[in-house]
Scaffold this motif. Structure first.
Motif, PDB file in Angstrom:
ATOM      1  N   SER A  23       0.827  -1.210   0.000  1.00  0.00           N
ATOM      2  CA  SER A  23       0.000   0.000   0.000  1.00  0.00           C
ATOM      3  C   SER A  23       0.858   1.257   0.000  1.00  0.00           C
ATOM      4  O   SER A  23       0.514   2.249  -0.649  1.00  0.00           O
ATOM      5  N   THR A  24       1.972   1.209   0.702  1.00  0.00           N
ATOM      6  CA  THR A  24       2.898   2.347   0.733  1.00  0.00           C
ATOM      7  C   THR A  24       3.500   2.587  -0.642  1.00  0.00           C
ATOM      8  O   THR A  24       3.629   3.738  -1.077  1.00  0.00           O
ATOM      9  N   ALA A  25       3.869   1.522  -1.326  1.00  0.00           N
ATOM     10  CA  ALA A  25       4.421   1.667  -2.676  1.00  0.00           C
ATOM     11  C   ALA A  25       3.392   2.326  -3.598  1.00  0.00           C
ATOM     12  O   ALA A  25       3.728   3.229  -4.380  1.00  0.00           O
ATOM     13  N   ILE A  26       2.145   1.894  -3.486  1.00  0.00           N
ATOM     14  CA  ILE A  26       1.075   2.490  -4.289  1.00  0.00           C
ATOM     15  C   ILE A  26       0.894   3.958  -3.903  1.00  0.00           C
ATOM     16  O   ILE A  26       0.799   4.835  -4.764  1.00  0.00           O
ATOM     17  N   ASP A  27       0.866   4.225  -2.607  1.00  0.00           N
ATOM     18  CA  ASP A  27       0.695   5.590  -2.098  1.00  0.00           C
ATOM     19  C   ASP A  27       1.824   6.500  -2.588  1.00  0.00           C
ATOM     20  O   ASP A  27       1.574   7.601  -3.088  1.00  0.00           O
ATOM     21  N   LEU A  28       3.057   6.044  -2.465  1.00  0.00           N
ATOM     22  CA  LEU A  28       4.203   6.866  -2.873  1.00  0.00           C
ATOM     23  C   LEU A  28       4.243   7.093  -4.383  1.00  0.00           C
ATOM     24  O   LEU A  28       4.595   8.188  -4.839  1.00  0.00           O
ATOM     25  N   ALA A  29       3.878   6.081  -5.138  1.00  0.00           N
ATOM     26  CA  ALA A  29       3.856   6.238  -6.597  1.00  0.00           C
ATOM     27  C   ALA A  29       2.838   7.297  -7.012  1.00  0.00           C
ATOM     28  O   ALA A  29       3.153   8.203  -7.805  1.00  0.00           O
ATOM     29  N   PHE A  30       1.633   7.194  -6.471  1.00  0.00           N
ATOM     30  CA  PHE A  30       0.614   8.193  -6.808  1.00  0.00           C
ATOM     31  C   PHE A  30       0.943   9.564  -6.224  1.00  0.00           C
ATOM     32  O   PHE A  30       0.700  10.587  -6.857  1.00  0.00           O
ATOM     33  N   ILE A  53      -5.312  12.403  -2.551  1.00  0.00           N
ATOM     34  CA  ILE A  53      -5.666  11.543  -3.683  1.00  0.00           C
ATOM     35  C   ILE A  53      -4.924  10.205  -3.603  1.00  0.00           C
ATOM     36  O   ILE A  53      -5.525   9.132  -3.770  1.00  0.00           O
ATOM     37  N   ALA A  54      -3.627  10.264  -3.317  1.00  0.00           N
ATOM     38  CA  ALA A  54      -2.834   9.032  -3.222  1.00  0.00           C
ATOM     39  C   ALA A  54      -3.322   8.153  -2.075  1.00  0.00           C
ATOM     40  O   ALA A  54      -3.404   6.926  -2.204  1.00  0.00           O
ATOM     41  N   ARG A  55      -3.667   8.772  -0.950  1.00  0.00           N
ATOM     42  CA  ARG A  55      -4.108   8.006   0.212  1.00  0.00           C
ATOM     43  C   ARG A  55      -5.455   7.350  -0.026  1.00  0.00           C
ATOM     44  O   ARG A  55      -5.693   6.237   0.433  1.00  0.00           O
ATOM     45  N   ILE A  56      -6.337   7.987  -0.736  1.00  0.00           N
ATOM     46  CA  ILE A  56      -7.636   7.372  -1.049  1.00  0.00           C
ATOM     47  C   ILE A  56      -7.416   6.103  -1.857  1.00  0.00           C
ATOM     48  O   ILE A  56      -7.989   5.042  -1.557  1.00  0.00           O
ATOM     49  N   ILE A  57      -6.572   6.181  -2.858  1.00  0.00           N
ATOM     50  CA  ILE A  57      -6.303   5.017  -3.714  1.00  0.00           C
ATOM     51  C   ILE A  57      -5.641   3.898  -2.917  1.00  0.00           C
ATOM     52  O   ILE A  57      -6.084   2.748  -2.948  1.00  0.00           O
ATOM     53  N   SER A  58      -4.591   4.228  -2.166  1.00  0.00           N
ATOM     54  CA  SER A  58      -3.869   3.190  -1.424  1.00  0.00           C
ATOM     55  C   SER A  58      -4.694   2.640  -0.263  1.00  0.00           C
ATOM     56  O   SER A  58      -4.535   1.477   0.107  1.00  0.00           O
ATOM     57  N   SER A  59      -5.589   3.439   0.299  1.00  0.00           N
ATOM     58  CA  SER A  59      -6.427   2.972   1.404  1.00  0.00           C
ATOM     59  C   SER A  59      -7.415   1.909   0.961  1.00  0.00           C
ATOM     60  O   SER A  59      -7.716   0.982   1.720  1.00  0.00           O
ATOM     61  N   ILE A  60      -7.922   2.044  -0.234  1.00  0.00           N
ATOM     62  CA  ILE A  60      -8.840   1.030  -0.757  1.00  0.00           C
ATOM     63  C   ILE A  60      -8.111  -0.310  -0.869  1.00  0.00           C
ATOM     64  O   ILE A  60      -8.625  -1.351  -0.450  1.00  0.00           O
ATOM     65  N   VAL A  61      -6.906  -0.278  -1.401  1.00  0.00           N
ATOM     66  CA  VAL A  61      -6.100  -1.496  -1.509  1.00  0.00           C
ATOM     67  C   VAL A  61      -5.781  -2.039  -0.116  1.00  0.00           C
ATOM     68  O   VAL A  61      -5.936  -3.234   0.166  1.00  0.00           O
ATOM     69  N   ASN A  62      -5.337  -1.158   0.792  1.00  0.00           N
ATOM     70  CA  ASN A  62      -4.926  -1.579   2.125  1.00  0.00           C
ATOM     71  C   ASN A  62      -6.085  -2.165   2.930  1.00  0.00           C
ATOM     72  O   ASN A  62      -5.932  -3.204   3.585  1.00  0.00           O
ATOM     73  N   TYR A  63      -7.243  -1.535   2.887  1.00  0.00           N
ATOM     74  CA  TYR A  63      -8.402  -2.056   3.624  1.00  0.00           C
ATOM     75  C   TYR A  63      -8.758  -3.456   3.133  1.00  0.00           C
ATOM     76  O   TYR A  63      -8.984  -4.365   3.931  1.00  0.00           O
TER      77      TYR A  63
END
Length: 149
Positions: A23-30, A53-63
């Motif tokens: 999730s962090t990798a996704i968050d940092l990329a976005f 915006i990045a946190r919304i995307i990565s949070s969906i994956v992380n949850y």
């Protein structure tokens, strides 16, 4: 403590760490992508916007990973989702505000600062999710894993 015993005793945390890394990798990329696109049009708010915006995307994956893989919570629990969203909002705000503050005052590198801030929020997130969002209950499949040593 032998490695196998250590691994078994800490398996939930190890899965949480792996989920968080992805999730962090996704968050940092976005975050990096949106920093690039938002800095010029929003010079005062670009870090907060990119973080949001990045946190919304990565949070969906992380949850999804935490619910299904880490804590193996199969029940449909709306309260867990609401609590997770609240935790994500608090983390997002803390991350955005702290990164903005540190970039403006101490370390002018957004990505490095974000990594340092978010690493510090990692342990808080594990504790909150383990205790309040996906607590071990009678129907939870990881209940016995936390008490075995």
């Amino acid at each position: 403590m032998p490695f196998k015993q250590f691994f078994k005793a800490h398996f939930v945390f190890i899965k949480f760490a792996a989920s968080s890394l992805l999730s962090t990798a996704i968050d940092l990329a976005f975050f990096t992508l949106f920093i690039y696109f938002l800095e010029q049009p929003f010079p005062k708010m670009y870090i907060i916007l990119a973080t949001t915006i990045a946190r919304i995307i990565s949070s969906i994956v992380n949850y999804t990973l935490n619910k299904k893989v880490v804590f193996k919570e199969n029940r449909q629990v709306k309260t867990a989702f609401v609590r997770y969203v609240l935790l994500s909002i608090i983390q997002m705000l803390l991350s955005g505000l702290l990164v903005t503050y540190f970039v403006k005052t101490i370390l002018p590198y957004e990505l490095i600062t974000k990594i340092l801030v978010d690493c510090s929020l990692f342990f808080l997130a594990f504790f909150v999710q383990k205790r309040f969002i996906f607590p071990p209950g009678e129907e939870s499949s990881f209940k016995g894993q936390l008490t075995k040593k």
